[in-house]
Design a protein around this motif. Structure first.
Motif, PDB file in Angstrom:
ATOM      1  N   GLN A 158       0.815  -1.204  -0.206  1.00 51.70           N
ATOM      2  CA  GLN A 158       0.088   0.064  -0.124  1.00 51.70           C
ATOM      3  C   GLN A 158       1.017   1.188  -0.337  1.00 51.70           C
ATOM      4  O   GLN A 158       1.882   1.419   0.568  1.00 51.70           O
ATOM      5  CB  GLN A 158      -0.781   0.175   1.256  1.00 51.70           C
ATOM      6  N   LEU A 160       0.289   5.246   0.753  1.00 51.18           N
ATOM      7  CA  LEU A 160      -1.029   6.192   1.265  1.00 51.18           C
ATOM      8  C   LEU A 160      -0.321   7.438   1.618  1.00 51.18           C
ATOM      9  O   LEU A 160       0.949   7.474   1.973  1.00 51.18           O
ATOM     10  CB  LEU A 160      -1.547   5.680   2.515  1.00 51.18           C
ATOM     11  N   TYR A 163      -1.107   7.541   6.886  1.00 51.89           N
ATOM     12  CA  TYR A 163      -1.325   5.971   7.466  1.00 51.89           C
ATOM     13  C   TYR A 163      -1.942   5.978   8.794  1.00 51.89           C
ATOM     14  O   TYR A 163      -1.633   6.901   9.362  1.00 51.89           O
ATOM     15  CB  TYR A 163       0.138   5.236   7.697  1.00 51.89           C
ATOM     16  N   ARG A 164      -2.672   4.927   9.115  1.00 57.18           N
ATOM     17  CA  ARG A 164      -3.308   4.488  10.289  1.00 57.18           C
ATOM     18  C   ARG A 164      -2.559   3.348  10.873  1.00 57.18           C
ATOM     19  O   ARG A 164      -1.532   2.604   9.871  1.00 57.18           O
ATOM     20  CB  ARG A 164      -4.696   4.347  10.334  1.00 57.18           C
ATOM     21  N   GLU A 166      -2.927   0.177  11.326  1.00 57.92           N
ATOM     22  CA  GLU A 166      -3.510  -0.819  10.631  1.00 57.92           C
ATOM     23  C   GLU A 166      -3.126  -0.940   9.097  1.00 57.92           C
ATOM     24  O   GLU A 166      -3.090  -2.106   8.487  1.00 57.92           O
ATOM     25  CB  GLU A 166      -5.112  -1.264  11.044  1.00 57.92           C
ATOM     26  N   ASP A 167      -2.774   0.349   8.970  1.00 55.02           N
ATOM     27  CA  ASP A 167      -2.577   0.124   7.326  1.00 55.02           C
ATOM     28  C   ASP A 167      -0.916  -0.013   6.960  1.00 55.02           C
ATOM     29  O   ASP A 167      -0.464  -0.135   5.905  1.00 55.02           O
ATOM     30  CB  ASP A 167      -2.544   1.731   6.578  1.00 55.02           C
ATOM     31  N   SER A 169       2.476  -1.936   6.681  1.00 51.69           N
ATOM     32  CA  SER A 169       2.913  -3.039   5.909  1.00 51.69           C
ATOM     33  C   SER A 169       4.406  -2.878   5.644  1.00 51.69           C
ATOM     34  O   SER A 169       4.937  -2.297   5.474  1.00 51.69           O
ATOM     35  CB  SER A 169       2.133  -3.345   4.640  1.00 51.69           C
ATOM     36  N   LEU A 177       2.374   9.274  10.012  1.00 54.73           N
ATOM     37  CA  LEU A 177       1.635   8.806  10.647  1.00 54.73           C
ATOM     38  C   LEU A 177       1.180   9.561  11.979  1.00 54.73           C
ATOM     39  O   LEU A 177       2.318   9.848  12.491  1.00 54.73           O
ATOM     40  CB  LEU A 177       1.942   7.231  11.308  1.00 54.73           C
ATOM     41  N   THR A 209      -6.654   2.278  15.537  1.00 53.08           N
ATOM     42  CA  THR A 209      -6.586   1.105  14.992  1.00 53.08           C
ATOM     43  C   THR A 209      -5.529   0.305  15.685  1.00 53.08           C
ATOM     44  O   THR A 209      -5.452  -0.973  15.328  1.00 53.08           O
ATOM     45  CB  THR A 209      -6.326   1.300  13.443  1.00 53.08           C
TER      46      THR A 209
END
Length: 499
Positions: A158, A160, A163-164, A166-167, A169, A177, A209
């Motif tokens: 991902q 973005l 980010y949160r 949970e986002d 990776s 964030l 999250t």
């Protein structure tokens, strides 16, 4: 078929056979008869063979040219430099971060490729990269020989703007964030392979999250001392790495951590205390009903350690939590609502379970209790356990929801009133008298066996699972294993027997 054709047939290369054959003949001539055609063909094949990397995580410094797929996660600015040859044109380089599901790597694009990257590349594109891996200033990087966009390939990463938790990776970079600071660690130093000293520190931040450990390297490590639990910060230009199976957000030279005026709510998901089992690593939370003083002890290597025990209670039960190292310095008072994450559940004293909070754990005080509420929390819970009245507050309801708002005042009044009424004395007994009476009631004879890790006043024993302070006049030696028996009050065993 000749030996040259055989070697060429086993190659995965874009070089035409005629080119390959000519290179073999040149190699034979260069070596002056020291190599026959087969040997020369194998040497040329080794030079041409691309080392295929299944994932970015497979790439290592020292490999020959590698080929891999990766998604562009950030594109740097073009930098210029002077070449050693004064007559040559000015050099240009552009660093591009690419990632796949296994990790990320920086790709250095030179000269014409750098110019093309500025004009044509976009974040989110998938590239097919060929180049030579090496150890760069900021870690592993690939010096590209060839880069081509691949519109048909898919890479599960991902990209973005914001980010949160949970986002996040593995492989994500240029991560921005916003989260609430849950815990901070002290700065640690270490020696690098080149002899230089490195510095590292950690923050733990959370949002709605989840939570993530933020690792601050070298010059950024000082940021850990600028923030306190409860503040909201924005992490900028971070990159995600994996450690012990968990994702971490790292901040290096380009990264930032800044205080921001945002509202971020971290909602912990904790395990009920009555459902804990030995060997688990879990998150727990509750109201603080006991606190012990911090104790120091000598380790086998001669260094000094420290530990502090607190006891928490939720709606299902209560448990002692051992805070080791820097965690023992956290300010935790009676009636505070506290969450401990990544604590290990161990076998404690008298078959009770105990939670151990080590360097991986975080300690977050969600709500601070007042002094009055603190006394009520402790006295009320203990009075209830020893038959002191049926009011909900006096029974020690000190879970995550306990002692919020007006309940703190009600708890204090409940304990003071019940102690005065049921004790048969005057109304002036109050909460102070309740505390003293309850302390006497809760003191009971216990037996504890451990190794002397501190002599003097107090003596400290360690049984490998927990430490106990001992008040005794006995003459003891460090390292001696003893058993004590006596009443435990305020976290200290007043030893009547030592054997």
């Amino acid at each position: 078929m000749g030996v040259i054709e055989d070697v060429y047939g086993n190659l995965d290369t874009d070089v035409e056979f005629e080119e390959f054959e000519a290179a073999v003949e040149d190699k034979v001539d260069q070596m002056g008869g020291l190599a026959d055609e087969e040997t020369a063909a194998m040497l040329i094949a080794h030079e041409l063979r691309d080392e295929e990397a299944d994932t970015i995580a497979d790439i290592e410094p020292g490999m020959n040219d590698v080929k891999f797929l990766g998604k562009v996660t950030s594109i740097g600015e073009i930098r210029t430099f002077e070449r050693d040859d004064e007559e040559s044109e000015e050099g240009r380089v552009c660093n591009v971060d690419v990632a796949d599901a296994s990790g990320s790597v920086r790709v250095a694009l030179w000269d014409e490729m750098a110019a093309a990257a500025e004009e044509q590349l976009e974040v989110g594109q998938v590239l097919r990269v060929m180049g030579r891996p090496k150890e760069g200033y900021s870690g592993l990087e690939v010096s590209a020989n060839k880069v081509e966009p691949d519109e048909d390939a898919e890479v599960d990463v991902q990209v973005l703007d914001t980010y949160r938790v949970e986002d996040l990776s593995l492989g994500a970079s240029d991560v921005d964030l916003v989260g609430q600071v849950l815990d901070t660690d002290s700065i640690r130093t270490f020696d690098r392979d080149d002899g230089s000293e490195g510095r590292v520190a950690n923050l733990t931040v959370g949002d709605g999250t989840g939570r993530v450990r933020v690792t601050l390297w070298d010059g950024k490590a000082d940021l850990a001392e600028e923030f306190e639990a409860g503040e909201v910060v924005e992490v900028g230009d971070g990159y995600v790495r994996e450690r012990d199976g968990d994702l971490e957000l790292h901040v290096g030279d380009r990264g930032t951590v800044e205080r921001v005026d945002d509202d971020v709510e971290y909602v912990p998901e904790t395990t009920d205390i009555d459902g804990l089992e030995i060997g688990e690593t879990v998150d727990i939370g509750g109201g603080v009903i006991e606190t012990d003083p911090k104790r120091t002890f000598d380790r086998d290597d001669g260094s000094e350690g420290q530990v502090r025990n607190v006891r928490i209670k939720d709606e299902t039960g209560e448990i002692r939590v051992a805070l080791w190292g820097d965690k023992a310095d956290r300010e935790i008072d009676l009636a505070d609502r506290v969450v401990f994450t990544d604590v290990e559940i161990q076998d404690g004293w008298q078959d009770d379970l105990e939670a151990s909070a080590n360097w991986r754990s975080t300690v977050t005080v969600l709500d601070e209790g007042s002094d009055a509420a603190g006394g009520a929390a402790d006295d009320g819970s203990r009075a209830g356990e020893n038959g002191g009245g049926g009011d909900e507050h006096s029974a020690g309801n000190t879970g995550l929801g306990a002692f919020a708002g007006d309940e703190q005042k009600a708890a204090t009044e409940a304990v003071a009133g019940e102690t005065g009424g049921e004790g048969g004395g005057s109304e002036s007994v109050g909460a102070g008298g309740a505390a003293a009476a309850t302390a006497e009631q809760s003191a009971e004879d216990i037996e504890f066996t451990g190794t002397v890790v501190q002599t003097g006043d107090p003596v400290v024993l360690d049984d490998g699972q927990q430490t106990k302070s001992i008040e005794t006049d006995a003459s003891l030696r460090l390292g001696e294993e003893i058993t004590v028996r006596g009443a435990e009050r305020d976290g200290t065993i007043h030893a009547e027997d030592v054997f």
